[in-house]
Motif scaffolding. Structure first.
Motif, short mmCIF file in Angstrom:
data_model
loop_
_atom_site.label_atom_id
_atom_site.label_comp_id
_atom_site.label_asym_id
_atom_site.label_seq_id
_atom_site.Cartn_x
_atom_site.Cartn_y
_atom_site.Cartn_z
N GLY A 1 0.85 -1.18 0.00
CA GLY A 1 0.00 0.00 0.00
C GLY A 1 0.89 1.24 0.00
N ILE A 2 0.29 2.41 0.20
CA ILE A 2 1.02 3.66 0.10
C ILE A 2 1.48 4.14 1.48
CG2 ILE A 2 0.82 6.11 -0.53
CD1 ILE A 2 -1.19 5.33 -2.65
N GLY A 3 2.72 4.60 1.57
CA GLY A 3 3.18 5.35 2.71
C GLY A 3 4.01 4.60 3.73
N ALA A 4 4.77 5.39 4.52
CA ALA A 4 5.67 4.84 5.52
C ALA A 4 4.93 4.14 6.65
CB ALA A 4 6.55 5.95 6.09
N ASP A 5 3.71 4.56 6.94
CA ASP A 5 2.96 3.89 8.01
C ASP A 5 2.66 2.44 7.64
OD1 ASP A 5 1.36 4.86 5.98
OD2 ASP A 5 -0.35 5.31 7.26
N ASN A 6 2.41 2.16 6.37
CA ASN A 6 2.21 0.78 5.94
C ASN A 6 3.51 -0.01 5.94
OD1 ASN A 6 -0.48 1.22 5.64
ND2 ASN A 6 -0.56 0.88 3.44
N VAL A 7 4.61 0.66 5.59
CA VAL A 7 5.92 0.01 5.65
C VAL A 7 6.20 -0.46 7.07
CG1 VAL A 7 8.41 0.40 5.45
CG2 VAL A 7 6.87 1.26 3.69
N GLU A 8 5.82 0.34 8.05
CA GLU A 8 6.01 -0.02 9.46
C GLU A 8 5.35 -1.36 9.77
OE1 GLU A 8 4.77 0.59 13.91
OE2 GLU A 8 3.53 0.31 12.13
N ILE A 9 4.15 -1.58 9.25
CA ILE A 9 3.45 -2.84 9.46
C ILE A 9 4.16 -3.98 8.74
CG2 ILE A 9 1.32 -4.09 8.90
CD1 ILE A 9 -0.20 -1.44 9.37
N VAL A 10 4.50 -3.77 7.48
CA VAL A 10 5.10 -4.84 6.68
C VAL A 10 6.44 -5.29 7.25
CG1 VAL A 10 6.06 -5.41 4.41
CG2 VAL A 10 3.91 -4.14 4.56
N LEU A 11 7.32 -4.35 7.59
CA LEU A 11 8.65 -4.73 8.08
C LEU A 11 8.60 -5.33 9.47
CD1 LEU A 11 11.54 -4.48 6.80
CD2 LEU A 11 9.67 -3.48 5.54
N ASN A 12 7.75 -4.81 10.35
CA ASN A 12 7.62 -5.42 11.67
C ASN A 12 7.11 -6.85 11.59
OD1 ASN A 12 8.36 -3.81 14.10
ND2 ASN A 12 7.06 -2.26 13.16
N GLU A 13 6.11 -7.07 10.73
CA GLU A 13 5.53 -8.42 10.65
C GLU A 13 6.44 -9.39 9.92
OE1 GLU A 13 1.38 -8.70 9.76
OE2 GLU A 13 0.85 -7.10 11.18
N LEU A 14 7.11 -8.95 8.85
CA LEU A 14 8.06 -9.84 8.18
C LEU A 14 9.19 -10.23 9.12
CD1 LEU A 14 8.44 -8.42 4.54
CD2 LEU A 14 7.40 -10.59 5.24
N ASP A 15 9.72 -9.26 9.87
CA ASP A 15 10.79 -9.58 10.80
C ASP A 15 10.30 -10.54 11.89
OD1 ASP A 15 13.56 -8.90 12.00
OD2 ASP A 15 12.17 -8.55 13.66
N ALA A 16 9.10 -10.30 12.41
CA ALA A 16 8.56 -11.19 13.44
C ALA A 16 8.39 -12.61 12.91
CB ALA A 16 7.22 -10.65 13.94
N LEU A 17 7.96 -12.74 11.66
CA LEU A 17 7.72 -14.06 11.07
C LEU A 17 8.99 -14.90 11.02
CD1 LEU A 17 5.29 -12.98 8.23
CD2 LEU A 17 4.79 -14.75 9.93
N VAL A 18 10.14 -14.26 10.85
CA VAL A 18 11.38 -15.04 10.73
C VAL A 18 12.23 -15.03 11.99
CG1 VAL A 18 11.48 -14.80 8.23
CG2 VAL A 18 12.65 -13.10 9.66
N ASN A 19 11.98 -14.08 12.90
CA ASN A 19 12.85 -13.95 14.07
C ASN A 19 12.17 -14.11 15.42
OD1 ASN A 19 15.38 -13.55 12.75
ND2 ASN A 19 14.69 -11.49 12.16
#
Length: 287
Positions: free
Chosen positions: A77-95
């Protein structure tokens, strides 16, 4: 080991992450990131095969294989606020172990490649070219909530001095691209520092019916290099991607299709074609 409560790390009943709806066993080590959900199949059509398709809200994910390696593409989606969700969840999924809610002792580093559109704010960066964001400076508010750190972060004192030059009253943050991924895409002709804006209109120097409080913002930014590096282009996600990747230990790069030149007021005559070429270039480079 750190324990993450059910209110800090929300896990769906099927064991997937709250927003992305991805399970830990589904995450590939290499992921393409795009903003537009409709762009996901335009990337995955080049995979050798697609095994999994997930769609929740603006987050669309396709996982499969390319050149014998597992690969994925996810929309933010658009914007840094969505990036915050994507990166936090991707990192949580692997770490983070989703069964015990404990942080893993051995960390996984993902390889993340953003493919996005952008506007040039320098006359010598023309429309219909591609540009690597060597670094990005974030004007969104995530820096007020996170203590970003890591080897790729820009020095805060230098950022504060630069903000005074461009007459911007609020602190910003910044980070660099992954050096190894920058080498992977070295054939891309243009490289520069990217400004990540918190909006599309006034924060990017556009005026429709509401005037901007900073009418000279783009001119000030384009005329004032950061530590000798020209600010070449403007978009809405890259700085957040770089800051989270640096802090969490992931490799990240942002590749931009320059569709507009804000200084010359030119816009691409074939924006979809340019994005297709960038997708093909990126996948050819990593296949």
């Amino acid at each position: 080991m750190t324990y993450f409560s059910p209110t800090d790390l929300i896990i769906n009943p099927d064991g997937s992450s709250y927003h992305l709806a991805i399970r830990p066993d589904q995450v590939p080590a290499q992921i393409i990131l795009v903003g537009d959900p409709e762009r996901v199949p335009k990337v995955s059509q080049y995979f050798d095969r697609v095994d999994t398709k997930i769609h929740k809200r603006e987050f669309v994910s396709h996982f499969g294989e390319l050149g014998g390696k597992r690969i994925g593409v996810i929309s933010s989606g658009i914007g840094a606020d969505n990036v915050e969700i994507v990166l936090n969840e991707l990192d949580a999924l692997v770490n983070i172990d989703f069964e015990t809610r404990l942080e893993k002792s051995n960390k996984t580093s993902l390889e993340l490649i953003r493919l996005g559109t952008s506007g040039s704010i320098q006359k010598d960066v023309p429309v219909d070219t591609f540009l690597i964001s060597e670094a990005a400076i974030g004007f969104d508010n995530l820096g007020q909530f996170y203590g970003f750190e890591g080897p790729n972060m820009l020095h805060q004192s230098a950022l504060n001095d630069w903000c005074q030059k461009i007459h911007y009253p609020i602190p910003v943050y910044g980070a660099k691209a992954s050096p190894s991924l920058t080498k992977t895409f070295d054939s891309i002709p243009y490289k520069g520092y990217t400004l990540t804006a918190p909006g599309f209109y006034a924060p990017q120097g556009r005026t429709v019916r509401m005037p901007s409080l900073l009418p000279a913002f783009l001119q000030d930014v384009s005329a004032n290099p950061f530590e000798g590096n020209a600010i070449t282009n403007i978009e809405m996600e890259t700085a957040a991607y770089y800051a989270f990747a640096s802090t969490l230990g992931h490799e990240m790069i942002s590749l931009n299709a320059i569709l507009a030149n804000r200084m010359t007021h030119e816009f691409s005559k074939d924006p979809e074609g340019q994005m297709r070429k960038l997708i093909e270039l990126a996948l050819d480079s990593i296949a």
